[in-house]
Design a protein around this motif. Sequence first.
Motif, PDB file in Angstrom:
ATOM      1  N   CYS A  31      40.121  34.486  34.027  1.00 39.54           N
ATOM      2  CA  CYS A  31      40.827  34.640  32.754  1.00 39.54           C
ATOM      3  C   CYS A  31      40.006  35.549  31.843  1.00 39.54           C
ATOM      4  O   CYS A  31      38.812  35.730  32.047  1.00 39.54           O
ATOM      5  CB  CYS A  31      41.119  33.290  32.114  1.00 39.54           C
ATOM      6  N   THR A  32      40.679  36.118  30.865  1.00 44.97           N
ATOM      7  CA  THR A  32      40.075  37.124  29.997  1.00 44.97           C
ATOM      8  C   THR A  32      39.942  36.610  28.570  1.00 44.97           C
ATOM      9  O   THR A  32      40.835  35.950  28.054  1.00 44.97           O
ATOM     10  CB  THR A  32      40.945  38.398  30.003  1.00 44.97           C
ATOM     11  N   THR A  33      38.828  36.945  27.950  1.00 39.39           N
ATOM     12  CA  THR A  33      38.569  36.580  26.555  1.00 39.39           C
ATOM     13  C   THR A  33      37.574  37.574  25.977  1.00 39.39           C
ATOM     14  O   THR A  33      37.219  38.558  26.606  1.00 39.39           O
ATOM     15  CB  THR A  33      38.055  35.128  26.459  1.00 39.39           C
ATOM     16  N   GLY A  34      37.071  37.286  24.831  1.00 42.89           N
ATOM     17  CA  GLY A  34      36.038  38.108  24.218  1.00 42.89           C
ATOM     18  C   GLY A  34      35.931  37.813  22.739  1.00 42.89           C
ATOM     19  O   GLY A  34      36.865  37.319  22.117  1.00 42.89           O
ATOM     20  N   GLY A  35      34.770  38.058  22.192  1.00 41.14           N
ATOM     21  CA  GLY A  35      34.540  37.805  20.776  1.00 41.14           C
ATOM     22  C   GLY A  35      33.662  36.599  20.575  1.00 41.14           C
ATOM     23  O   GLY A  35      32.760  36.326  21.361  1.00 41.14           O
ATOM     24  N   GLY A  75      42.056  42.319  30.530  1.00 39.66           N
ATOM     25  CA  GLY A  75      40.962  42.612  31.447  1.00 39.66           C
ATOM     26  C   GLY A  75      41.518  42.705  32.847  1.00 39.66           C
ATOM     27  O   GLY A  75      42.691  42.449  33.079  1.00 39.66           O
ATOM     28  N   GLN A  76      40.684  43.085  33.786  1.00 42.98           N
ATOM     29  CA  GLN A  76      41.110  43.227  35.163  1.00 42.98           C
ATOM     30  C   GLN A  76      40.627  42.042  35.976  1.00 42.98           C
ATOM     31  O   GLN A  76      39.503  41.599  35.835  1.00 42.98           O
ATOM     32  CB  GLN A  76      40.548  44.523  35.767  1.00 42.98           C
ATOM     33  N   ALA A  77      41.481  41.534  36.817  1.00 43.06           N
ATOM     34  CA  ALA A  77      41.135  40.378  37.644  1.00 43.06           C
ATOM     35  C   ALA A  77      40.776  40.807  39.061  1.00 43.06           C
ATOM     36  O   ALA A  77      40.815  40.025  39.979  1.00 43.06           O
ATOM     37  CB  ALA A  77      42.305  39.402  37.673  1.00 43.06           C
ATOM     38  N   GLY A  78      40.464  42.095  39.279  1.00 42.51           N
ATOM     39  CA  GLY A  78      40.047  42.559  40.593  1.00 42.51           C
ATOM     40  C   GLY A  78      41.186  43.152  41.393  1.00 42.51           C
ATOM     41  O   GLY A  78      40.962  43.913  42.320  1.00 42.51           O
ATOM     42  N   HIS A 116      33.004  42.308  23.129  1.00 43.91           N
ATOM     43  CA  HIS A 116      33.587  43.033  24.254  1.00 43.91           C
ATOM     44  C   HIS A 116      34.525  42.101  24.992  1.00 43.91           C
ATOM     45  O   HIS A 116      34.289  40.898  25.057  1.00 43.91           O
ATOM     46  CB  HIS A 116      32.501  43.514  25.216  1.00 43.91           C
ATOM     47  N   THR A 117      35.563  42.667  25.561  1.00 50.65           N
ATOM     48  CA  THR A 117      36.464  41.879  26.389  1.00 50.65           C
ATOM     49  C   THR A 117      35.770  41.594  27.709  1.00 50.65           C
ATOM     50  O   THR A 117      35.164  42.483  28.304  1.00 50.65           O
ATOM     51  CB  THR A 117      37.777  42.648  26.634  1.00 50.65           C
ATOM     52  N   ILE A 118      35.845  40.348  28.144  1.00 48.96           N
ATOM     53  CA  ILE A 118      35.221  39.948  29.400  1.00 48.96           C
ATOM     54  C   ILE A 118      36.222  39.152  30.232  1.00 48.96           C
ATOM     55  O   ILE A 118      37.131  38.530  29.691  1.00 48.96           O
ATOM     56  CB  ILE A 118      33.938  39.121  29.171  1.00 48.96           C
TER      57      ILE A 118
END
Length: 178
Positions: A78-82, A34-37, A106-108
Amino acid sequence: MKRIIWGTIAATAVTATALTGFAATANAGQATTGQAGTGRAAPHCTTSKLKASLSDFDAGAGQRYLTLALTNVSKSACTTGGWSGLGQADAGGAIPTTTVREGTAHTITIPAGHSAYEVLHWAAVPADDETGDPCEPVPTTLRVIPPNETTRLTAPWNYGAVCQHGSIRLTPLTLTHP
C-alpha cells in the motif's frame, strides 16, 4: 480544483480533531500514488491496513527520541507518505499535543508485512511556565492517525512526560529504519 482539495483537507482536519481530541494537518500537494511492482498503483494505506508500534527509545541531555513504526498488516503493498497525526492520552482522555513536522515528505509504498518509520523527538526539560512535576501529564497511550486518514491507531506509551507543552517533533515516513 484547488478549492475542492483545500475543502477536503479542512474537512479531514476537522474530522481528525473531532475523533481524536487533537488536530492533524493534511499535506497539500503531496502525491498519493505509488507503484506496486506491476506498474499499477498500489492502493492507499488505510488505517485498517496498518499497526502502530514504538521502539528504540533514546534519552540524554534533556532530549528524548523514539521510533514510530507503521506496519502494513494487509496482504498487499500500500502507498502513503508524509507525517502521522499524533496525540497523547491518559486514563482521563486526550492530553494537549503539538506536532512539529520536519523534513520533506515523499510518497512511499510499504510492502505487505513491512514497516515505514518516523522519528519522534521531544524535550524532557520543562518550559519556564511549566511548574508541575512532571512538567505535563504523563501519557499512557500515543494516538496515531496515519497520513491522509481520519481514524486512529494506538500504541502504549511508557516514555514519561512530554515537556515544552506537549510538543513532539516528527520526521516524515521513510522505509529505512533510523
